[in-house]
Design a protein around this motif. Structure first.
Motif, PDB file in Angstrom:
ATOM      1  N   ILE A   1      10.810 -25.130  22.829  1.00 24.73           N
ATOM      2  CA  ILE A   1      10.562 -23.884  22.336  1.00 24.73           C
ATOM      3  C   ILE A   1      11.749 -23.430  21.096  1.00 24.73           C
ATOM      4  N   ALA A   2      13.053 -23.789  21.557  1.00 26.98           N
ATOM      5  CA  ALA A   2      14.236 -23.715  20.556  1.00 26.98           C
ATOM      6  C   ALA A   2      13.821 -24.403  19.394  1.00 26.98           C
ATOM      7  N   ARG A   3      13.355 -25.602  19.568  1.00 30.51           N
ATOM      8  CA  ARG A   3      12.888 -26.469  18.192  1.00 30.51           C
ATOM      9  C   ARG A   3      11.821 -25.938  17.669  1.00 30.51           C
ATOM     10  N   GLY A   4      10.580 -25.501  18.158  1.00 33.21           N
ATOM     11  CA  GLY A   4       9.605 -24.989  17.408  1.00 33.21           C
ATOM     12  C   GLY A   4       9.948 -23.492  16.968  1.00 33.21           C
ATOM     13  N   SER A   5      10.937 -22.926  17.261  1.00 32.53           N
ATOM     14  CA  SER A   5      11.177 -21.409  16.664  1.00 32.53           C
ATOM     15  C   SER A   5      12.488 -21.406  15.767  1.00 32.53           C
ATOM     16  N   GLY A   6      13.291 -22.561  15.572  1.00 37.64           N
ATOM     17  CA  GLY A   6      14.372 -22.563  14.744  1.00 37.64           C
ATOM     18  C   GLY A   6      15.448 -21.952  15.415  1.00 37.64           C
ATOM     19  N   THR A   7      15.496 -21.734  16.792  1.00 36.47           N
ATOM     20  CA  THR A   7      16.575 -21.261  17.274  1.00 36.47           C
ATOM     21  C   THR A   7      17.322 -22.189  18.305  1.00 36.47           C
ATOM     22  N   SER A   8      18.164 -21.682  19.196  1.00 33.39           N
ATOM     23  CA  SER A   8      19.193 -22.545  20.132  1.00 33.39           C
ATOM     24  C   SER A   8      18.594 -22.081  21.457  1.00 33.39           C
ATOM     25  N   VAL A   9      18.765 -23.233  22.295  1.00 35.59           N
ATOM     26  CA  VAL A   9      18.279 -23.059  23.834  1.00 35.59           C
ATOM     27  C   VAL A   9      18.944 -21.986  24.587  1.00 35.59           C
ATOM     28  N   ARG A  10      20.215 -21.286  23.988  1.00 34.60           N
ATOM     29  CA  ARG A  10      20.969 -20.215  24.548  1.00 34.60           C
ATOM     30  C   ARG A  10      20.264 -18.916  24.167  1.00 34.60           C
ATOM     31  N   GLU A  11      19.672 -18.987  22.989  1.00 42.20           N
ATOM     32  CA  GLU A  11      19.043 -17.691  22.729  1.00 42.20           C
ATOM     33  C   GLU A  11      17.493 -17.788  23.595  1.00 42.20           C
ATOM     34  N   VAL A  12      16.904 -18.767  23.568  1.00 41.49           N
ATOM     35  CA  VAL A  12      15.618 -18.971  24.343  1.00 41.49           C
ATOM     36  C   VAL A  12      16.019 -18.187  26.043  1.00 41.49           C
ATOM     37  N   GLU A  13      17.173 -18.671  26.500  1.00 41.48           N
ATOM     38  CA  GLU A  13      17.670 -18.397  27.829  1.00 41.48           C
ATOM     39  C   GLU A  13      17.974 -16.634  27.958  1.00 41.48           C
TER      40      GLU A  13
END
Length: 537
Positions: A401-413
């Protein structure tokens, strides 16, 4: 907000005096000097400033030193500022249902008249009036095209002509047409004109005589400064307008000139144009305006604004009552907060928030919310409709999801942590509801039932889908909190209490909670810029 810098300076001057140990005549004079300098720099007429200074000093000087005098100073400054923008006229126009109410617009070129006509027509239409527009501006090239485009976007009937050059005939034909069709609000947009253009002024008088408006409104650009007074006097003598709409208040620092116009013509401001969109029109109230100016907030305005959005929250409310809160529900709530408008607009309505958010960029705050939405949009339907446990069981989903949204794993968390908080609140609401229905002898009696029902009604009326969450102690006066997560539940809880009833702050609004949640929203998620939207898997 218009005159935001002025509000900060006045608030600073009054606060400095109130905090001081001794409030003598010298301290009072220093405060008045700072207030008057701020008003003059904002282009308020010098005679009005002198009158305000004299009135405040006369009111305060007679009182003995002490806490009572400090409160008197605060109330005197507030009341005198209200008097600047309130001509205290009782004959305000109120349109009547079932009959044709004709409203004619006049003003200078480039003041935002045509856009304001559409905004007002839409404002009345949203309140149950059958509204329409007549373009009597045959002087400016493209005027009819602009009105036609705006009216089409707002789904409002309109009338105009590409061939007829006589604005008097166009306005008469348009008004007669809509009268026959039983329209209740008929707004006539006229050409912009300057007080030195005598021919155009005569034309304006002829249109006035032809359509016989029930109300004539002057549109005044809040940025024109001291010229506002002379222009408004000239229009008053010719068109005898009965109300003023102040436009471009979202970026003007010289709105004092417009205030001078109100005082000069003894005419009330009825609306403020706060942006370029059709919804950016606010009903003007002198006391609420000054309260926002001084950072005291406008809770009533905030409630009206959220209610006007007419957010569809039936599914979310049903889920919450059942103790369920999915990731999709969180995504919907994020979208609703984004619909509420830029942070600067919201900050003026929430007491104390305007001071806390000084220097913050609307674009930065909007980007952080968008990144949270991008994260949710990169989830598949199964993930969106889940309780979030699938991410715990399969952490690789967060990486995808982080890759698909252009964000970081931390933000997904962070987003998933926020979801867990709100899901827990939903379960608590369901438990309260169950306890209220089944345990009348153990704190779940009629009183608790009534309290729960009242809370749900408030949430439904506000169009918000959450409750519970921390109240946020100690936020006010301590700067921005250091929380990493944006407490969406707290925002929902604070906004959900606006309908009234018990609770801290005005009208049951958890003011500290709101400030803390908005503060953490601005400082919460890491990463800059807007993430790209990933495809669903």
């Amino acid at each position: 907000m218009v005159l935001a810098d002025l509000g900060k300076r006045i608030t600073g001057a009054v606060s400095g005096l109130v905090r001081s140990d001794v409030v003598d005549d010298k301290a009072l004079d220093n405060m008045l000097k700072e207030i008057c300098a701020a008003l003059l720099e904002a282009d308020v007429n010098v005679k009005l400033v002198q009158s305000l200074r004299k009135s405040i000093k006369h009111t305060v000087s007679a009182s003995p030193p002490g806490p009572q005098r400090k409160r008197l100073i605060q109330s005197s400054v507030f009341n005198e500022l209200v008097a600047l923008v309130d001509p205290q006229t009782d004959n305000l126009f109120k349109p009547k249902k079932g009959r044709s109410n004709i409203i004619m617009f006049v003003g200078l070129q480039g003041s935002g008249k045509t856009t304001t006509c559409t905004k007002l027509a839409r404002w009345y239409q949203a309140r149950g009036f059958k509204s329409c527009l007549v373009c009597a501006d045959t002087f400016r090239a493209g005027a009819f095209d602009q009105l036609k485009q705006n009216a089409t976007k707002a789904k409002i009937p309109y009338y105009g002509s590409y061939t007829e050059t006589d604005p008097v005939r166009v306005s008469k034909e348009g008004v007669d047409k809509f009268r026959k069709e039983k329209f209740e609000i008929i707004i006539v947009d006229t050409s912009g004109r300057h007080r030195q253009e005598e021919e155009l002024f005569r034309e304006m008088v002829q249109i006035h005589e032809a359509v016989k408006p029930d109300q004539t409104i002057m549109v005044l650009d809040s940025s024109i400064g001291q010229a506002a007074e002379a222009q408004s006097r000239a229009f008053k003598e010719s068109a005898n307008f009965g109300a003023i709409v102040l436009t471009k208040t979202d970026g003007s620092a010289q709105g004092g000139g417009a205030i001078s116009a109100v005082a000069a013509t003894k005419t009330p401001i009825v609306f403020l144009g706060t942006g370029e969109h059709l919804l950016d029109l606010e009903k003007f109230d002198p006391k609420r305006f000054v309260a926002r100016l001084l950072g005291m907030g406008d809770v009533q305005g905030l409630v009206e604004h959220v209610q006007s959005l007419k957010l569809d929250q039936k599914d979310a409310m049903k889920h919450i009552s059942e103790g369920v809160f999915t990731v999709r529900d969180l995504r919907d709530q994020l979208g609703n907060i984004m619909k509420m408008g830029p942070l600067s607009k919201m900050a003026g309505m929430i007491p104390g928030l305007s001071q806390m958010t000084q220097g913050m960029d609307d674009e930065e705050g909007s980007n952080k919310l968008k990144r949270m939405v991008y994260i949710c949009d990169s989830m598949n339907d199964r993930e969106l409709d889940s309780d979030g446990k699938c991410f715990v069981n399969q952490p690789t989903r967060m990486t995808r999801i982080a890759r698909g949204s252009g964000t970081s794993v931390r933000e997904v968390e962070d987003v998933l942590t926020q979801h867990r908080m709100m899901a827990g609140m939903a379960k608590n609401i369901a438990k309260m509801k169950k306890a209220g229905a089944g345990l009348p002898g153990m704190g779940g009696g009629p009183g608790q039932k009534a309290q729960l029902a009242a809370m749900q009604r408030k949430m439904a009326a506000m169009g918000m889908g959450g409750a519970g969450g921390p109240g946020g102690a100690g936020a006010a006066g301590t700067g921005m909190p250091g929380m990493r997560d944006m407490d969406m539940g707290g925002i929902m809880n604070a906004l959900g209490g606006m309908g009234g009833g018990a609770g801290p702050g005005a009208g049951g609004l958890d003011m500290q909670g709101v400030m803390r949640q908005f503060g953490s929203m601005m400082g919460g998620m890491g990463g800059g810029g807007g993430g790209g939207r990933g495809g669903r898997r």
